[in-house]
Scaffold this motif. Structure first.
Motif, PDB file in Angstrom:
ATOM      1  N   GLY A 154      65.634  16.722  39.604  1.00 18.60           N
ATOM      2  CA  GLY A 154      65.613  16.527  41.047  1.00 18.60           C
ATOM      3  C   GLY A 154      64.786  17.584  41.749  1.00 18.60           C
ATOM      4  N   GLU A 155      64.907  18.835  41.302  1.00 13.48           N
ATOM      5  CA  GLU A 155      64.133  19.930  41.906  1.00 13.48           C
ATOM      6  C   GLU A 155      62.641  19.768  41.634  1.00 13.48           C
ATOM      7  N   ILE A 156      62.314  19.364  40.402  1.00 19.67           N
ATOM      8  CA  ILE A 156      60.901  19.150  40.059  1.00 19.67           C
ATOM      9  C   ILE A 156      60.324  18.012  40.889  1.00 19.67           C
ATOM     10  N   ALA A 157      61.110  16.944  41.092  1.00 22.55           N
ATOM     11  CA  ALA A 157      60.642  15.803  41.882  1.00 22.55           C
ATOM     12  C   ALA A 157      60.293  16.230  43.307  1.00 22.55           C
ATOM     13  N   LYS A 158      61.105  17.114  43.888  1.00 28.56           N
ATOM     14  CA  LYS A 158      60.833  17.596  45.242  1.00 28.56           C
ATOM     15  C   LYS A 158      59.557  18.426  45.296  1.00 28.56           C
ATOM     16  N   GLU A 159      59.313  19.204  44.230  1.00 33.06           N
ATOM     17  CA  GLU A 159      58.123  20.058  44.191  1.00 33.06           C
ATOM     18  C   GLU A 159      56.855  19.260  43.906  1.00 33.06           C
ATOM     19  N   VAL A 160      56.933  18.360  42.958  1.00 31.23           N
ATOM     20  CA  VAL A 160      55.750  17.620  42.506  1.00 31.23           C
ATOM     21  C   VAL A 160      55.353  16.534  43.506  1.00 31.23           C
ATOM     22  N   ARG A 161      56.375  15.846  44.049  1.00 28.23           N
ATOM     23  CA  ARG A 161      56.142  14.734  44.983  1.00 28.23           C
ATOM     24  C   ARG A 161      55.174  13.701  44.392  1.00 28.23           C
ATOM     25  N   GLY A 162      55.362  13.434  43.149  1.00 25.00           N
ATOM     26  CA  GLY A 162      54.522  12.456  42.450  1.00 25.00           C
ATOM     27  C   GLY A 162      55.174  12.093  41.129  1.00 25.00           C
ATOM     28  N   SER A 163      54.505  11.262  40.371  1.00 26.44           N
ATOM     29  CA  SER A 163      55.079  10.795  39.109  1.00 26.44           C
ATOM     30  C   SER A 163      54.962  11.858  38.013  1.00 26.44           C
ATOM     31  N   PHE A 164      55.959  11.907  37.145  1.00 25.72           N
ATOM     32  CA  PHE A 164      55.936  12.741  35.942  1.00 25.72           C
ATOM     33  C   PHE A 164      56.926  12.148  34.950  1.00 25.72           C
ATOM     34  N   SER A 165      56.714  12.432  33.688  1.00 20.02           N
ATOM     35  CA  SER A 165      57.577  11.886  32.643  1.00 20.02           C
ATOM     36  C   SER A 165      58.482  12.980  32.082  1.00 20.02           C
ATOM     37  N   VAL A 166      59.629  12.553  31.534  1.00 20.48           N
ATOM     38  CA  VAL A 166      60.632  13.482  31.019  1.00 20.48           C
ATOM     39  C   VAL A 166      61.040  13.068  29.608  1.00 20.48           C
ATOM     40  N   LEU A 167      61.152  14.044  28.734  1.00 24.22           N
ATOM     41  CA  LEU A 167      61.637  13.826  27.375  1.00 24.22           C
ATOM     42  C   LEU A 167      62.775  14.802  27.112  1.00 24.22           C
ATOM     43  N   ARG A 217      57.416  35.779  28.116  1.00 28.68           N
ATOM     44  CA  ARG A 217      57.077  34.369  28.321  1.00 28.68           C
ATOM     45  C   ARG A 217      58.305  33.533  28.684  1.00 28.68           C
ATOM     46  N   ILE A 218      59.446  34.172  28.825  1.00 21.53           N
ATOM     47  CA  ILE A 218      60.701  33.435  29.020  1.00 21.53           C
ATOM     48  C   ILE A 218      61.350  33.817  30.349  1.00 21.53           C
ATOM     49  N   GLU A 219      61.737  32.802  31.107  1.00 23.09           N
ATOM     50  CA  GLU A 219      62.493  33.002  32.335  1.00 23.09           C
ATOM     51  C   GLU A 219      63.930  32.556  32.073  1.00 23.09           C
ATOM     52  N   LYS A 220      64.858  33.486  32.180  1.00 21.31           N
ATOM     53  CA  LYS A 220      66.261  33.173  31.923  1.00 21.31           C
ATOM     54  C   LYS A 220      66.935  32.750  33.227  1.00 21.31           C
ATOM     55  N   LEU A 221      67.541  31.568  33.183  1.00 25.47           N
ATOM     56  CA  LEU A 221      68.182  30.992  34.359  1.00 25.47           C
ATOM     57  C   LEU A 221      69.690  31.009  34.197  1.00 25.47           C
ATOM     58  N   SER A 222      70.396  31.116  35.298  1.00 27.04           N
ATOM     59  CA  SER A 222      71.812  30.788  35.263  1.00 27.04           C
ATOM     60  C   SER A 222      71.904  29.275  35.334  1.00 27.04           C
ATOM     61  N   SER A 223      72.967  28.696  34.838  1.00 23.91           N
ATOM     62  CA  SER A 223      73.041  27.236  34.751  1.00 23.91           C
ATOM     63  C   SER A 223      72.936  26.567  36.113  1.00 23.91           C
ATOM     64  N   GLY A 224      73.186  27.330  37.184  1.00 22.38           N
ATOM     65  CA  GLY A 224      73.100  26.731  38.507  1.00 22.38           C
ATOM     66  C   GLY A 224      71.925  27.208  39.312  1.00 22.38           C
ATOM     67  N   SER A 225      71.055  28.063  38.737  1.00 25.21           N
ATOM     68  CA  SER A 225      69.949  28.611  39.512  1.00 25.21           C
ATOM     69  C   SER A 225      68.728  27.710  39.437  1.00 25.21           C
ATOM     70  N   ARG A 226      67.861  27.886  40.385  1.00 21.95           N
ATOM     71  CA  ARG A 226      66.653  27.069  40.445  1.00 21.95           C
ATOM     72  C   ARG A 226      65.496  27.784  39.759  1.00 21.95           C
ATOM     73  N   PRO A 227      64.802  27.101  38.824  1.00 20.42           N
ATOM     74  CA  PRO A 227      63.694  27.737  38.122  1.00 20.42           C
ATOM     75  C   PRO A 227      62.446  27.786  38.985  1.00 20.42           C
ATOM     76  N   ARG A 228      61.530  28.642  38.580  1.00 22.27           N
ATOM     77  CA  ARG A 228      60.249  28.682  39.277  1.00 22.27           C
ATOM     78  C   ARG A 228      59.376  27.513  38.864  1.00 22.27           C
TER      79      ARG A 228
END
Length: 539
Positions: A285-298, A528-539
């Motif tokens: 959902g967060e990526i969709a708001k940022e991208v505002r376009g189509s993308f695929s998920v695996l 090369r790694i960004e550590k997230l909390s399970s509820g935090s928003r990634p960059r």
């Protein structure tokens, strides 16, 4: 690739343009053959190489060539090995792995005679023995080997000794291009070995000119660099000792550079297993708001059960646009397998052998198999108990009516569904639920409904790619197979490497162990790694 050598071998890392190479090699040629052993890859390559090459799996190629040799149709049943293995337990009192015998070219093994007798009785070949049969036919008379302007062989790192034998025979008559990557070897379970591609690429095999494709145009910079970290650390820890040394470089490109700048790190989080589906939905959902376009998920999980759990959880919450990509690799014959054979041929020995196991008591079934193993044995349809035969024929009749779109007795149809593993009440309930959901306000984020999402396992992810990839249950418990989690195998490394390189833009590594970080995470540069909390928003 303008080298004049008749035979060539190309080591191509993930996303380095292997299919584009195939097009270049096949272009302008009219009589060509492309071989692989994965059905999904056949479909993809057939689309990509449409008009350029005849694309087949090894067993479908073997089947068609064997039919020419025998001058008759060749019936193929993928699970025949399991059937004959069961017969051997009953008739010979021994558990025999026939696939292992065929895969490793144990040509003088006496158990092959037993297999051939059962194969003839059932009038079907299996996947392994049909390749074995055509190899033996070509070896006995080389003028049977077909000639092509070009033969292309994909995924060569996952070939076993038998399959290599077939390719070597084809190379006697045709120029061959082998392609693969020993870092992506996943199929040791079928006696496949990356040693075959290493031998062909090495100095000991001068008849094959070696090449590599060094530039990855699929993945972002951080994924390529992390892959190289993984390989370097693996070698330092004694893994991948015999791997082909080859460059794997990020392909500089304006569009890819922009994606790399937007996604500079791998995202890693620890969350409870039950929270994984929710975490993924939030991130999409967060990526969709940022991208505002189509993308695929695996979504890649270590096991089918984990993949299914995610899919079921999402669908229960109103997300229907998720596809479960699953290989049908179960070798246990089902009742439906037997019924399908009887639909085609009501006297099929193989069909009656399969259904008999589901309808007879164990002792009666074993006696039936023993009788069928005697010289001059009658067809099974003549010796199976009359009551059982009548019951099965009634089921086949209902199946045929359903297949032909004709009406069938509802009570009998419901009984058939139960017998073949479906629950009519659950089917009706799921249908009703879908109807209610589709006609009312749908749950979940509406922005996610048009995003193509696939869930699969590591092995089934071979050949797939997506903009955003989530690797779930990223824990030593699942990614290191040895009970002693300090003993990491080449297979463990290859599994993670394949999963990691499916992503075009962004990777999320999701651990279900909230206390301990996975070993492989420490094999990648921490920067090369960004550590997230399970509820935090990634960059």
């Amino acid at each position: 690739m303008n080298d004049a050598s008749r035979h060539k071998i190309v080591v191509a890392g993930p996303g380095t343009g292997k299919t584009h190479l195939f097009k270049e090699v096949l272009n302008g040629k009219s009589n060509t053959l492309t071989l692989t052993f994965v059905n999904a890859l056949v479909e993809d390559l057939s689309l990509e190489l449409c008009g350029l090459s005849d694309v087949k799996t090894l067993h479908s190629f073997a089947r068609s060539e064997l039919a020419k040799v025998l001058k008759k149709d060749v019936n193929l049943f993928p699970k025949l090995q399991k059937i004959v293995q069961g017969d051997a337990k009953i008739i010979l009192g021994r558990d025999i792995d026939f696939d292992h015998i065929f895969h490793n070219r144990e040509d003088t093994n006496q158990d092959i005679d037993f297999y051939k007798k059962r194969k003839d009785y059932y009038d079907h070949y299996g996947y392994s023995d049909v390749i074995f049969a055509i190899v033996k036919a070509f070896e006995s008379k080389e003028d049977r080997i077909p000639a092509y302007e070009q033969v292309v062989v994909d995924e060569f790192q996952d070939f076993n000794k038998l399959e290599v034998s077939l390719i070597e025979l084809l190379a006697k008559k045709s120029p061959v291009l082998l392609a693969g990557d020993d870092d992506q070897a996943l199929y040791a379970f079928k006696s496949a070995s990356p040693d075959h591609i290493r031998q062909k690429h090495g100095d000991t095999c001068p008849e094959y000119a070696p090449f590599n494709l060094p530039f990855c145009s699929r993945c972002t910079r951080v994924i390529v660099e992390s892959t190289n970290d993984l390989i370097t650390t693996a070698k330092q820890n004694g893994c991948l000792a015999n791997r082909i040394d080859k460059p794997y470089n990020y392909f500089e490109d304006e569009k890819k550079d922009k994606e790399s700048d937007q996604n500079p790190k791998l995202a890693y989080t620890q969350t409870y297993a039950t929270q994984i589906p929710w975490f993924i939905q939030q991130r999409i959902g967060e990526i969709a708001k940022e991208v505002r376009g189509s993308f695929s998920v695996l979504i890649i999980s270590p096991s089918k059960k984990q993949s299914r759990t995610i899919v079921v959880s999402w669908r229960d919450n109103g997300v229907s646009n998720i596809e479960f990509v699953e290989k049908n690799d179960s070798d246990e014959p089902s009742l439906m397998d037997g019924l399908k054979l009887l639909l085609e041929d009501g006297k099929s020995n193989l069909g009656w052998r399969i259904v008999a196991k589901f309808f007879l008591q164990e002792a009666d079934f074993e006696n039936l198999v023993k009788e069928s193993g005697k010289d001059g044995a009658k067809p099974l349809c003549e010796v199976i108990p009359k009551a059982t035969k009548k019951e099965v024929q009634e089921i086949v009749k209902i199946c045929k009516a359903t297949k032909d779109g004709k009406p069938a007795d509802e009570a009998k149809l419901a009984d058939v569904l139960k017998k073949v593993g479906f629950k009519p009440d659950e089917i009706v309930k799921d249908f009703l639920k879908d109807e209610i959901t589709s006609s009312s306000a749908r749950a979940g984020n509406p922005g996610l409904r048009k995003i193509p999402i696939k869930a699969t396992t590591i092995q089934s992810s071979k050949g797939l790619a997506a903009d955003v990839v989530f690797i779930t249950h990223f824990d030593d418990q699942y990614f290191v197979k040895n009970k002693d989690k300090t003993k990491i195998s080449d297979q463990d490394v290859c599994n993670f490497l394949v999963a990691l390189t499916r992503a075009r833009r962004k990777i999320f590594l999701i651990s279900s162990d909230t206390k301990k970080e996975p070993t492989f995470l420490g094999w990648i540069d921490a920067g090369r790694i960004e550590k997230l909390s399970s509820g935090s928003r990634p960059r």
